[in-house]
Design a protein around this motif. Structure first.
Motif, PDB file in Angstrom:
ATOM      1  N   GLY A 133       0.811  -1.212   0.000  1.00  0.00           N
ATOM      2  CA  GLY A 133       0.000   0.000   0.000  1.00  0.00           C
ATOM      3  C   GLY A 133       0.842   1.258   0.000  1.00  0.00           C
ATOM      4  O   GLY A 133       0.488   2.261  -0.620  1.00  0.00           O
ATOM      5  N   VAL A 134       1.983   1.200   0.693  1.00  0.00           N
ATOM      6  CA  VAL A 134       2.884   2.352   0.715  1.00  0.00           C
ATOM      7  C   VAL A 134       3.474   2.600  -0.668  1.00  0.00           C
ATOM      8  O   VAL A 134       3.503   3.741  -1.159  1.00  0.00           O
ATOM      9  CB  VAL A 134       4.014   2.125   1.746  1.00  0.00           C
ATOM     10  N   VAL A 135       3.950   1.532  -1.310  1.00  0.00           N
ATOM     11  CA  VAL A 135       4.533   1.654  -2.650  1.00  0.00           C
ATOM     12  C   VAL A 135       3.502   2.179  -3.636  1.00  0.00           C
ATOM     13  O   VAL A 135       3.780   3.083  -4.445  1.00  0.00           O
ATOM     14  CB  VAL A 135       5.105   0.305  -3.118  1.00  0.00           C
ATOM     15  N   PHE A 136       2.286   1.629  -3.576  1.00  0.00           N
ATOM     16  CA  PHE A 136       1.236   2.103  -4.475  1.00  0.00           C
ATOM     17  C   PHE A 136       0.945   3.580  -4.253  1.00  0.00           C
ATOM     18  O   PHE A 136       0.833   4.355  -5.208  1.00  0.00           O
ATOM     19  CB  PHE A 136      -0.048   1.294  -4.271  1.00  0.00           C
ATOM     20  N   SER A 137       0.806   3.985  -3.001  1.00  0.00           N
ATOM     21  CA  SER A 137       0.448   5.371  -2.704  1.00  0.00           C
ATOM     22  C   SER A 137       1.519   6.340  -3.187  1.00  0.00           C
ATOM     23  O   SER A 137       1.200   7.393  -3.757  1.00  0.00           O
ATOM     24  CB  SER A 137       0.235   5.540  -1.196  1.00  0.00           C
ATOM     25  N   VAL A 138       2.785   6.004  -2.972  1.00  0.00           N
ATOM     26  CA  VAL A 138       3.875   6.883  -3.404  1.00  0.00           C
ATOM     27  C   VAL A 138       3.892   6.990  -4.930  1.00  0.00           C
ATOM     28  O   VAL A 138       3.962   8.095  -5.488  1.00  0.00           O
ATOM     29  CB  VAL A 138       5.224   6.368  -2.878  1.00  0.00           C
ATOM     30  N   CYS A 139       3.829   5.845  -5.616  1.00  0.00           N
ATOM     31  CA  CYS A 139       3.875   5.862  -7.087  1.00  0.00           C
ATOM     32  C   CYS A 139       2.651   6.560  -7.674  1.00  0.00           C
ATOM     33  O   CYS A 139       2.771   7.386  -8.591  1.00  0.00           O
ATOM     34  CB  CYS A 139       3.961   4.426  -7.623  1.00  0.00           C
ATOM     35  N   ALA A 140       1.470   6.246  -7.152  1.00  0.00           N
ATOM     36  CA  ALA A 140       0.247   6.871  -7.652  1.00  0.00           C
ATOM     37  C   ALA A 140       0.255   8.368  -7.378  1.00  0.00           C
ATOM     38  O   ALA A 140      -0.148   9.169  -8.229  1.00  0.00           O
ATOM     39  CB  ALA A 140      -0.975   6.211  -7.016  1.00  0.00           C
ATOM     40  N   GLY A 141       0.734   8.765  -6.182  1.00  0.00           N
ATOM     41  CA  GLY A 141       0.788  10.191  -5.860  1.00  0.00           C
ATOM     42  C   GLY A 141       1.709  10.952  -6.795  1.00  0.00           C
ATOM     43  O   GLY A 141       1.377  12.059  -7.243  1.00  0.00           O
ATOM     44  N   LEU A 142       2.863  10.376  -7.116  1.00  0.00           N
ATOM     45  CA  LEU A 142       3.795  11.032  -8.037  1.00  0.00           C
ATOM     46  C   LEU A 142       3.180  11.157  -9.437  1.00  0.00           C
ATOM     47  O   LEU A 142       3.296  12.205 -10.081  1.00  0.00           O
ATOM     48  CB  LEU A 142       5.107  10.248  -8.101  1.00  0.00           C
TER      49      LEU A 142
END
Length: 204
Positions: A133-142
């Motif tokens: 979830g952390v990886v997804f959130s960072v990538c999606a946010g960028l």
């Protein structure tokens, strides 16, 4: 240059997804064969496959976000003028960034809480599971931030202002309805009857 880097990053994600899927197939299918043929099995198969599936889903969501492949409807937005499309895209990105931040905060907290928790079979830290979830959130946010910058600086084309597309069935139905309206305008009873029947079939 940034777009090229994003494309390479998303291709790397696609390769990771393919690799995770291949490992899942080997583990699950191999476990089935071992259990039925040799009364044995791969102890970590279920746990690793479950973790890979979760990571696969989140990485796939990042790739789909870049391609605009998430479910949605363009019934309203596609009919707006350019200014309306830009306003909707701006509002949509701000809302998605807020939701992504909430998801990042929750995933990070769960990862920290479970950092010292061990998985029952592999013994690995449960933070790996919640780290997806952390990886997804960072990538999606960028990705969302980059798209927002392109929108605000006017470097986004009109054809990109609609973030999602209708399904092929919906597009075909709209095409048939347009043909029906055209035939009706030309007062061609044969074309009206044919198009009407095809449109009814598409709805069913």
């Amino acid at each position: 240059m940034i777009d090229a880097a994003i494309d390479r990053f998303c291709r790397a994600i696609d390769l990771l997804i393919a690799g995770a899927l291949a490992v899942m197939v080997v583990l699950v299918f191999g476990n089935v064969v071992l259990r039925y043929a040799f009364n044995s099995g791969i102890a970590v198969s279920e746990e690793v496959s479950r973790w890979l599936f979760v990571w696969l889903c989140f990485l796939g969501a990042v790739s789909a976000l870049k391609e605009g492949g998430h479910l949605g409807t363009d019934m309203l937005v596609s009919r707006l003028p350019v200014g309306g499309k830009k306003a909707c895209m701006l509002l949509g990105h701000l809302l998605m960034l807020y939701v992504t931040w909430l998801f990042l905060e929750g995933s990070w907290q769960q990862a920290r809480i479970n950092l010292d928790m061990e998985a029952p079979v592999t013994g690995a830290s449960m933070a790996i599971f919640y780290g997806s979830g952390v990886v997804f959130s960072v990538c999606a946010g960028l990705l969302l931030l980059l798209q927002l910058v392109r929108l605000l600086t006017g470097r986004i084309g009109e054809n990109e202002l609609v973030m999602v597309k209708e399904s092929e069935e919906q597009a075909e139905l709209e095409s048939l309805q347009a043909e029906l309206a055209s035939a009706d305008a030309q007062q061609d009873p044969a074309r009206v009857q044919s198009a009407s029947g095809t449109a009814r079939d598409a709805r069913s």
